[in-house]
Design an enzyme around this catalytic site. Structure first.
Site, PDB file in Angstrom:
ATOM      1  N   GLU A 141     -27.837 -12.198  -9.828  1.00 18.33           N
ATOM      2  CA  GLU A 141     -28.475 -11.362 -10.842  1.00 18.33           C
ATOM      3  C   GLU A 141     -28.026 -11.916 -12.187  1.00 18.33           C
ATOM      4  O   GLU A 141     -26.889 -11.701 -12.613  1.00 18.33           O
ATOM      5  CB  GLU A 141     -28.061  -9.899 -10.655  1.00 18.33           C
ATOM      6  CG  GLU A 141     -29.012  -8.927 -11.334  1.00 18.33           C
ATOM      7  CD  GLU A 141     -28.571  -8.564 -12.719  1.00 18.33           C
ATOM      8  OE1 GLU A 141     -28.879  -9.342 -13.653  1.00 18.33           O
ATOM      9  OE2 GLU A 141     -27.938  -7.521 -12.888  1.00 18.33           O
TER      10      GLU A 141
ATOM     11  N   CYS B 272     -27.874  -5.677 -18.240  1.00 17.55           N
ATOM     12  CA  CYS B 272     -28.881  -6.704 -17.940  1.00 17.55           C
ATOM     13  C   CYS B 272     -30.291  -6.131 -18.000  1.00 17.55           C
ATOM     14  O   CYS B 272     -31.209  -6.778 -18.493  1.00 17.55           O
ATOM     15  CB  CYS B 272     -28.612  -7.296 -16.562  1.00 17.55           C
ATOM     16  SG  CYS B 272     -27.037  -8.171 -16.443  1.00 17.55           S
TER      17      CYS B 272
END
Length: 468
Positions: free
Chosen positions: A241, A275
């Site tokens: 990720e 994020c």
């Protein structure tokens, strides 16, 4: 933690790193590099423990992890205080206490899910059964923005499916993570979960180790590429990720007052150090002034300061490196005649504080739009047509999340279908759920976490085919 040079990879490495309170800049402690020999020893112990852990009945592992969730709940106040001290996010609002409740929930859900064998084919001549088997030893590389929550995302599914885990926390948030691991390891059997500490070279050695079967990584694209390179040495399976530069599109005519709270926290959760935060906002030219005013008025009333003060719901940037990156983007925007539409208050004290900042007169091609700010900065970009908005939203190497904001849900879904992202939210942003798979497209990484799909990601599929 070992204070030794990293002899197997390098010979001249600074083996210490100071962890600071980002609100006060006080020194919390020294983080030291775990030596290569110590990493080897931990991996050896993890391999032995994995055989015993995976041999336990699935129901027993589930029961133990539910006890881990209870232990996290019982120690949540203590651990939240550590998060605030070392990471900086406030205790109040969607801050450290919020992170700890997420740790509890993301432990309970994987423990509650089942992944039974599946008959994938059967006729008169044969029967094929798909089983899910543990991979072995998982290396988990956790970031500094949600240090405990994201570590839990990596640890708990891996353990649930019979793997053992060696965790490397960020050097910026080591001590809060170590406190959590102490709590967890009061419940787990010995060596099922271990920790190594230090800077990037420790992670490099760990991820490339021949006995590592899976790497779970959350962090930058640049470091993600290094993890991919390291996996060539051991062919470890990967879940990556690697951040995002999430776009949001406000459809023409939206009454933003109904959505302002969700929009604000979608952009500025954890000071934008998430994020899946909203980092580029595309607004129709006719709605631009109203959106700017509504968002500015709301932002002006959000208190920022030392997170230990429960009156504050916004805190500092976590570290000097990220603070300097954001300042550089702000300076570049100013030098290129961007409009600073709103700049909020910040405390007059030491610490890595940056005001909530809304920026206009920018477009794709501006650094503050094209580069992930990872801070409390939101560029607001005008568009004339929805086709233009979609094209600009997709004009990024990232593809983690995106959002569409509109009163007409059918129209919003049509636009959402055109956006290139792992998750597209409608009238919300960053609304992750432990039952719902989450992962990125493009350079935001590959593989998914959460839910049943997240459990599958930490297993090896094994088919037993029976001839009748």
């Amino acid at each position: 933690m070992e204070n030794t040079s990293f002899a197997k990879e390098t010979t001249t490495v600074n083996t210490e790193f100071l962890s600071l309170n980002p609100s006060t800049l006080e020194v919390i402690g020294k983080v030291e590099n775990t030596s290569a020999d110590e990493i080897d020893r931990k991996i050896k112990n993890a391999k032995i423990a994995q055989k015993q852990w995976s041999a336990r009945p699935d129901s027993e592992r589930k029961e133990i992890l539910l006890k881990v969730a209870e232990a996290l709940q019982q120690n949540s106040k203590h651990l939240a205080e550590w998060i605030t001290r070392e990471q900086g996010k406030p205790l109040s609002g969607p801050g450290s206490n919020f992170e700890m409740q997420a740790c509890v929930g993301w432990t309970q859900v994987p423990a509650s899910l089942d992944l039974p064998e599946e008959v994938v084919f059967e006729d008169d001549t044969r029967k094929d059964i798909l089983y899910r088997k543990p991979i072995g030893v998982v290396a988990a590389i956790a970031p500094w923005n949600w240090p405990l929550m994201i570590a839990i995302w990596q640890i708990i599914p891996s353990l649930r499916m019979g793997n053992t885990v060696i965790l490397k926390p960020s050097e910026y948030t080591t001590f809060s993570t170590l406190e959590m691991i102490k709590v967890i390891n009061r419940v787990l059997p010995e060596n099922v979960l271990q920790v190594v500490t230090g800077r990037g070279e420790v992670g490099s050695y760990l991820t490339a180790h021949p006995e590592i079967g899976k790497v779970m990584f959350t962090g930058s694209i640049a470091t993600g590429k290094k993890v991919i390179e390291a996996s060539a040495k051991n062919m470890a399976r990967l879940t990556l990720e690697c951040g995002g530069n999430d776009a949001g599109i406000i459809l023409p005519g939206l009454d933003l007052s109904k959505h302002i709270e969700n929009l604000f926290w979608g952009a500025f959760l954890n000071m934008g150090q998430t994020c899946a935060c909203l980092k580029r906002l595309y607004v129709h030219e006719n709605d631009y002034e109203n959106v700017v005013k509504t968002l500015s008025d709301y932002s002006a009333n959000i208190p920022m300061g030392n997170g230990a003060d429960e009156n504050n719901v916004l805190g500092p940037i976590q570290n000097k490196m990220q603070f300097d990156k954001i300042q550089d983007l702000l300076n570049d925007a100013e030098n290129n005649n961007a409009d600073f539409l709103f700049k909020g208050q910040k405390p007059d004290q030491e610490g890595y504080f940056i005001s909530i900042t809304l920026i206009g007169n920018v477009d794709n091609g501006s650094r503050v739009v094209d580069e992930e700010q990872f801070g409390p900065v939101l560029p607001i970009i005008k568009y004339k047509t929805l086709e233009e908005a979609v094209e600009k939203a997709n004009d990024s190497e990232n593809g983690l999340g995106a959002s569409v904001w509109g009163d007409d849900l059918e129209e919003a879904q049509k636009i959402a279908a055109q956006l290139e992202a792992g998750t597209v939210w409608i009238n919300q942003h960053g609304a992750i759920n432990p039952f719902v798979p989450f992962g990125g497209a493009k350079k935001s990484g590959y593989g998914v976490e959460f839910g049943v799909e997240g459990l599958k990601a930490v297993t090896i599929p094994k088919v037993i085919s029976i001839k009748k």
